[in-house]
Design a protein around this motif. Structure first.
Motif, PDB file in Angstrom:
ATOM      1  N   THR A  42       0.815  -1.219   0.000  1.00 54.62           N
ATOM      2  CA  THR A  42       0.000   0.000   0.000  1.00 54.62           C
ATOM      3  C   THR A  42       0.847   1.267   0.000  1.00 54.62           C
ATOM      4  O   THR A  42       0.300   2.366  -0.072  1.00 54.62           O
ATOM      5  CB  THR A  42      -0.930   0.048   1.234  1.00 54.62           C
ATOM      6  N   THR A  43       2.166   1.121   0.102  1.00 58.89           N
ATOM      7  CA  THR A  43       3.028   2.300   0.201  1.00 58.89           C
ATOM      8  C   THR A  43       3.358   2.849  -1.186  1.00 58.89           C
ATOM      9  O   THR A  43       3.115   2.207  -2.199  1.00 58.89           O
ATOM     10  CB  THR A  43       4.334   1.970   0.967  1.00 58.89           C
ATOM     11  N   SER A  44       3.916   4.053  -1.191  1.00 57.41           N
ATOM     12  CA  SER A  44       4.190   4.717  -2.467  1.00 57.41           C
ATOM     13  C   SER A  44       5.671   4.943  -2.733  1.00 57.41           C
ATOM     14  O   SER A  44       6.038   5.317  -3.845  1.00 57.41           O
ATOM     15  CB  SER A  44       3.461   6.061  -2.516  1.00 57.41           C
ATOM     16  N   ALA A  45       6.532   4.744  -1.738  1.00 55.92           N
ATOM     17  CA  ALA A  45       7.971   4.935  -1.957  1.00 55.92           C
ATOM     18  C   ALA A  45       8.761   4.296  -0.828  1.00 55.92           C
ATOM     19  O   ALA A  45       8.326   4.304   0.331  1.00 55.92           O
ATOM     20  CB  ALA A  45       8.328   6.414  -2.049  1.00 55.92           C
ATOM     21  N   PHE A  46       9.921   3.752  -1.202  1.00 56.34           N
ATOM     22  CA  PHE A  46      10.924   3.338  -0.233  1.00 56.34           C
ATOM     23  C   PHE A  46      11.972   4.445  -0.195  1.00 56.34           C
ATOM     24  O   PHE A  46      12.502   4.831  -1.242  1.00 56.34           O
ATOM     25  CB  PHE A  46      11.612   2.037  -0.657  1.00 56.34           C
ATOM     26  N   LEU A  47      12.281   4.947   0.978  1.00 53.36           N
ATOM     27  CA  LEU A  47      13.326   5.951   1.165  1.00 53.36           C
ATOM     28  C   LEU A  47      14.485   5.231   1.847  1.00 53.36           C
ATOM     29  O   LEU A  47      14.369   4.811   2.997  1.00 53.36           O
ATOM     30  CB  LEU A  47      12.808   7.098   2.038  1.00 53.36           C
ATOM     31  N   PHE A  48      15.574   5.051   1.126  1.00 49.90           N
ATOM     32  CA  PHE A  48      16.693   4.246   1.616  1.00 49.90           C
ATOM     33  C   PHE A  48      17.971   5.061   1.683  1.00 49.90           C
ATOM     34  O   PHE A  48      18.228   5.900   0.818  1.00 49.90           O
ATOM     35  CB  PHE A  48      16.990   3.082   0.657  1.00 49.90           C
ATOM     36  N   GLY A  49      18.806   4.750   2.671  1.00 54.44           N
ATOM     37  CA  GLY A  49      20.199   5.154   2.623  1.00 54.44           C
ATOM     38  C   GLY A  49      20.921   4.225   1.657  1.00 54.44           C
ATOM     39  O   GLY A  49      20.391   3.186   1.244  1.00 54.44           O
ATOM     40  N   ARG A  50      22.143   4.568   1.294  1.00 51.97           N
ATOM     41  CA  ARG A  50      22.874   3.780   0.298  1.00 51.97           C
ATOM     42  C   ARG A  50      23.080   2.333   0.723  1.00 51.97           C
ATOM     43  O   ARG A  50      22.875   1.407  -0.062  1.00 51.97           O
ATOM     44  CB  ARG A  50      24.236   4.425  -0.002  1.00 51.97           C
ATOM     45  N   VAL A  51      23.488   2.101   1.965  1.00 52.63           N
ATOM     46  CA  VAL A  51      23.779   0.741   2.412  1.00 52.63           C
ATOM     47  C   VAL A  51      22.516  -0.115   2.358  1.00 52.63           C
ATOM     48  O   VAL A  51      22.531  -1.231   1.829  1.00 52.63           O
ATOM     49  CB  VAL A  51      24.396   0.739   3.826  1.00 52.63           C
ATOM     50  N   THR A  52      21.418   0.400   2.867  1.00 59.07           N
ATOM     51  CA  THR A  52      20.157  -0.347   2.826  1.00 59.07           C
ATOM     52  C   THR A  52      19.749  -0.598   1.378  1.00 59.07           C
ATOM     53  O   THR A  52      19.344  -1.707   1.021  1.00 59.07           O
ATOM     54  CB  THR A  52      19.055   0.416   3.577  1.00 59.07           C
ATOM     55  N   HIS A  53      19.871   0.427   0.550  1.00 53.16           N
ATOM     56  CA  HIS A  53      19.533   0.267  -0.867  1.00 53.16           C
ATOM     57  C   HIS A  53      20.361  -0.845  -1.513  1.00 53.16           C
ATOM     58  O   HIS A  53      19.824  -1.705  -2.224  1.00 53.16           O
ATOM     59  CB  HIS A  53      19.753   1.586  -1.610  1.00 53.16           C
ATOM     60  N   GLU A  54      21.659  -0.838  -1.271  1.00 54.73           N
ATOM     61  CA  GLU A  54      22.516  -1.848  -1.894  1.00 54.73           C
ATOM     62  C   GLU A  54      22.193  -3.254  -1.395  1.00 54.73           C
ATOM     63  O   GLU A  54      22.198  -4.207  -2.170  1.00 54.73           O
ATOM     64  CB  GLU A  54      23.988  -1.494  -1.692  1.00 54.73           C
ATOM     65  N   LEU A  55      21.893  -3.398  -0.098  1.00 55.12           N
ATOM     66  CA  LEU A  55      21.490  -4.707   0.429  1.00 55.12           C
ATOM     67  C   LEU A  55      20.215  -5.194  -0.250  1.00 55.12           C
ATOM     68  O   LEU A  55      20.104  -6.362  -0.626  1.00 55.12           O
ATOM     69  CB  LEU A  55      21.275  -4.638   1.943  1.00 55.12           C
ATOM     70  N   MET A  56      19.250  -4.309  -0.393  1.00 55.17           N
ATOM     71  CA  MET A  56      17.983  -4.676  -1.019  1.00 55.17           C
ATOM     72  C   MET A  56      18.180  -4.982  -2.506  1.00 55.17           C
ATOM     73  O   MET A  56      17.668  -5.972  -3.020  1.00 55.17           O
ATOM     74  CB  MET A  56      16.960  -3.553  -0.843  1.00 55.17           C
ATOM     75  N   ALA A  57      18.923  -4.146  -3.202  1.00 62.09           N
ATOM     76  CA  ALA A  57      19.108  -4.300  -4.647  1.00 62.09           C
ATOM     77  C   ALA A  57      19.941  -5.532  -5.003  1.00 62.09           C
ATOM     78  O   ALA A  57      19.830  -6.053  -6.115  1.00 62.09           O
ATOM     79  CB  ALA A  57      19.749  -3.044  -5.239  1.00 62.09           C
ATOM     80  N   ASP A  58      20.737  -6.008  -4.059  1.00 57.00           N
ATOM     81  CA  ASP A  58      21.537  -7.210  -4.317  1.00 57.00           C
ATOM     82  C   ASP A  58      20.690  -8.477  -4.365  1.00 57.00           C
ATOM     83  O   ASP A  58      21.117  -9.483  -4.927  1.00 57.00           O
ATOM     84  CB  ASP A  58      22.619  -7.381  -3.248  1.00 57.00           C
ATOM     85  N   PHE A  59      19.494  -8.448  -3.779  1.00 55.75           N
ATOM     86  CA  PHE A  59      18.703  -9.674  -3.694  1.00 55.75           C
ATOM     87  C   PHE A  59      17.310  -9.580  -4.308  1.00 55.75           C
ATOM     88  O   PHE A  59      16.895 -10.448  -5.071  1.00 55.75           O
ATOM     89  CB  PHE A  59      18.580 -10.103  -2.220  1.00 55.75           C
ATOM     90  N   TRP A  60      16.572  -8.518  -3.987  1.00 55.37           N
ATOM     91  CA  TRP A  60      15.138  -8.510  -4.271  1.00 55.37           C
ATOM     92  C   TRP A  60      14.719  -8.341  -5.725  1.00 55.37           C
ATOM     93  O   TRP A  60      13.677  -8.890  -6.115  1.00 55.37           O
ATOM     94  CB  TRP A  60      14.437  -7.470  -3.394  1.00 55.37           C
ATOM     95  N   PRO A  61      15.432  -7.650  -6.580  1.00 51.08           N
ATOM     96  CA  PRO A  61      14.920  -7.481  -7.944  1.00 51.08           C
ATOM     97  C   PRO A  61      14.615  -8.789  -8.678  1.00 51.08           C
ATOM     98  O   PRO A  61      13.666  -8.857  -9.446  1.00 51.08           O
ATOM     99  CB  PRO A  61      16.017  -6.691  -8.646  1.00 51.08           C
TER     100      PRO A  61
END
Length: 188
Positions: A42-61
């Motif tokens: 139901t959310t409209s945006a993820f606001l991430f710092g770089r480290v969190t973004h990189e952790l997420m982008a390494d697995f979830w896509p």
């Protein structure tokens, strides 16, 4: 108006990372993951710092392409790809999984994002949360308290300038022992 919501897991003693950036103690099961998916969808945006973004982008896509991934995890992979990811970093210029990259938190820009239609925006990453707290931009906290005492590590919250008066909106205990505490800021 869209709310900015901290959405993070912590230990009982307030750490989001253990020593050496260890997060293996974070407990997740299908019940909890389905609950989180229902909210994040139901959310409209993820606001991430770089480290969190990189952790997420390494697995979830591409997580839903992995035959080892099961339960609600493939659903979250779709949620992750669909929801815009706004990254705050002084070193990252751009990457394919960041919808936009900003070098600092500009309170006026964030408030203009809040005025746009859509669901809540979740913020993740201790440094980014501290920056949002300094600018008084956080409306709610959804903390998933794990049944573990770490004793040391990186605390989720650093020292703040002023107290924030909160109201408990909801709580939920999951079968894995994690307790979600949902607090809203009392303003005015």
């Amino acid at each position: 108006m869209r709310k900015i919501v901290v959405h993070m897991g912590v230990s009982l003693d307030g750490f989001f990372e253990g020593p050496d950036r260890d997060i293996s103690w974070h407990t997740m099961d299908d019940e909890m993951h389905a609950f989180i998916n229902a909210y994040l969808a139901t959310t409209s945006a993820f606001l991430f710092g770089r480290v969190t973004h990189e952790l997420m982008a390494d697995f979830w896509p591409a997580a839903d392409q992995d035959p080892e991934v099961s339960g609600p995890m493939p659903e979250f992979a779709g949620i992750y790809r669909r929801i815009p990811r706004i990254v705050f970093s002084r070193t990252l210029e751009q990457d394919e999984w960041a919808t936009s990259v900003h070098c600092e938190v500009d309170p006026e820009h964030i408030r203009s994002l809040q005025q746009q239609p859509g669901g809540d925006m979740t913020v993740g990453g201790a440094d980014l949360i501290d920056a949002f707290r300094r600018h008084d931009l956080i409306d709610e906290y959804r903390l998933f308290v794990n049944p573990v005492l770490l004793g040391r590590g990186r605390p989720l919250f650093g020292p703040g300038d002023a107290p924030a008066d909160l109201e408990l909106v909801d709580s939920r205990r999951f079968g894995n022992g994690v307790v979600m505490l949902h607090h809203a800021r009392r303003r005015g």
